[in-house]
Design a protein around this motif. Sequence first.
Motif, mmCIF file in Angstrom:
data_model
loop_
_atom_site.group_PDB
_atom_site.id
_atom_site.type_symbol
_atom_site.label_atom_id
_atom_site.label_comp_id
_atom_site.label_asym_id
_atom_site.label_seq_id
_atom_site.Cartn_x
_atom_site.Cartn_y
_atom_site.Cartn_z
ATOM 1 N N VAL A 88 0.860 -1.133 -0.013
ATOM 2 C CA VAL A 88 0.054 0.079 0.150
ATOM 3 C C VAL A 88 1.035 1.301 0.030
ATOM 4 N N LYS A 89 1.906 1.185 0.930
ATOM 5 C CA LYS A 89 2.826 2.330 0.738
ATOM 6 C C LYS A 89 3.474 2.479 -0.370
ATOM 7 N N ALA A 90 3.871 1.540 -1.037
ATOM 8 C CA ALA A 90 4.737 1.566 -2.424
ATOM 9 C C ALA A 90 3.653 2.095 -3.583
ATOM 10 N N VAL A 91 2.529 1.767 -3.366
ATOM 11 C CA VAL A 91 1.777 2.118 -4.482
ATOM 12 C C VAL A 91 1.199 3.623 -4.131
ATOM 13 N N ARG A 92 1.117 3.962 -2.985
ATOM 14 C CA ARG A 92 0.769 5.431 -2.650
ATOM 15 C C ARG A 92 2.016 6.219 -3.260
ATOM 16 N N ASN A 93 3.125 5.873 -2.903
ATOM 17 C CA ASN A 93 4.409 6.472 -3.246
ATOM 18 C C ASN A 93 4.987 6.648 -4.626
ATOM 19 N N ALA A 94 4.261 5.965 -5.500
ATOM 20 C CA ALA A 94 4.875 5.684 -6.671
ATOM 21 C C ALA A 94 4.665 6.844 -7.426
ATOM 22 N N GLY A 95 5.857 7.318 -8.206
ATOM 23 C CA GLY A 95 5.643 8.726 -8.984
ATOM 24 C C GLY A 95 4.832 7.971 -10.406
ATOM 25 N N ARG A 125 -5.869 2.378 -7.177
ATOM 26 C CA ARG A 125 -4.885 3.163 -7.005
ATOM 27 C C ARG A 125 -5.107 4.781 -6.532
ATOM 28 N N GLY A 126 -6.169 5.151 -7.336
ATOM 29 C CA GLY A 126 -6.594 6.674 -6.664
ATOM 30 C C GLY A 126 -7.172 6.709 -5.385
ATOM 31 N N HIS A 127 -7.528 5.402 -5.023
ATOM 32 C CA HIS A 127 -8.355 5.524 -3.537
ATOM 33 C C HIS A 127 -7.239 5.269 -2.694
ATOM 34 N N ILE A 128 -6.177 4.817 -2.668
ATOM 35 C CA ILE A 128 -5.112 4.331 -2.028
ATOM 36 C C ILE A 128 -4.127 5.558 -1.807
ATOM 37 N N ALA A 129 -4.082 6.621 -3.052
ATOM 38 C CA ALA A 129 -3.183 7.681 -3.045
ATOM 39 C C ALA A 129 -3.873 8.818 -2.173
ATOM 40 N N GLN A 130 -5.188 8.610 -1.950
ATOM 41 C CA GLN A 130 -5.714 9.796 -1.232
ATOM 42 C C GLN A 130 -6.233 9.221 0.309
ATOM 43 N N HIS A 131 -5.829 7.940 0.681
ATOM 44 C CA HIS A 131 -5.830 7.592 1.906
ATOM 45 C C HIS A 131 -4.530 7.800 2.712
ATOM 46 N N ALA A 132 -4.564 8.700 3.643
ATOM 47 C CA ALA A 132 -3.252 9.109 4.456
ATOM 48 C C ALA A 132 -3.229 8.381 5.800
ATOM 49 N N ASP A 133 -4.378 7.719 6.340
ATOM 50 C CA ASP A 133 -4.276 7.052 7.697
ATOM 51 C C ASP A 133 -3.918 5.651 7.552
ATOM 52 N N LEU A 134 -2.439 5.499 7.413
ATOM 53 C CA LEU A 134 -1.921 4.172 7.622
ATOM 54 C C LEU A 134 -0.996 4.006 8.764
ATOM 55 N N PRO A 135 -1.123 2.615 9.299
ATOM 56 C CA PRO A 135 -0.302 2.497 10.512
ATOM 57 C C PRO A 135 1.211 2.562 10.205
ATOM 58 N N VAL A 136 2.162 2.812 11.116
ATOM 59 C CA VAL A 136 3.564 3.135 10.819
ATOM 60 C C VAL A 136 4.135 1.861 10.519
ATOM 61 N N ARG A 137 3.607 0.673 11.347
ATOM 62 C CA ARG A 137 4.305 -0.607 11.259
ATOM 63 C C ARG A 137 3.162 -1.587 11.439
ATOM 64 N N PRO A 138 3.266 -2.950 10.739
ATOM 65 C CA PRO A 138 2.021 -3.931 11.372
ATOM 66 C C PRO A 138 2.195 -4.330 12.651
#
Length: 225
Positions: A88-95, A125-138
């Motif tokens: 999820v983090k990789a998809v959100r941060n992908a350029g 992908r667009g939904h993930i990009a707008q989602h900012a509330d992610l846990p720091v670690r599992p």
Amino acid sequence: MLTTSLDPQAAEARPRLLDTVDRVCEMCFGLFMALTFVGAVSAVGAPADASRTMFYTALGCNLAWGLADAVMYLVRTLTERGRRLSLVKAVRNAGDPADAIGRLREALSPALRTLVDDAQLEAMRGHIAQHADLPVRPALAPQDLLAAAGIFLLVVLATFPVALPFILFSDVPTALLVSRVLTILMLFGAGIALGRSAGFGGWMAGVVMTLVGIALTMAIIALGG
């Protein structure tokens, strides 16, 4: 398989601790472990204390393996949760959106890859990009600990129908007969549950599971298990 939830920890929060397949497989695992000890008991010439020794040995073995299985469940859960969080983090941060879509497609199971098109993955992908509330670690949740405890109990409890007759009956042949009948019934019931869960015929699956379980137990005993 990729889940539609963006929170890898919330994705597994569900009322049921373990599904039918999990429960049946864990029960069968404990059953097979106990059967390896029962299969070593001879109805003829067994020492007077063989039954009691076998029971406590089988129980001790299943206690140990139940604990190991429960711990490995937590390790597996945490690892899978971390893998999804990294995705999820990789998809959100992908350029490059194409790179993000490619990552999402790779996360799908082979059966789903042919059913999901790029437009659907782009929406995700667009939904993930707008989602900012992610846990720091599992992290593990109380639900996971309860599921691990359930695994431990299933493995341990599977010992009793197989080994307990040797405590209840002083006559070893009688104890063997009762133990084997209970084993066949448990395998048959496990097969019915798995068959219904998979959409197969319950009775036929019960017969197949019984035959497979008996063959597997014989193989385990023959290999020194």
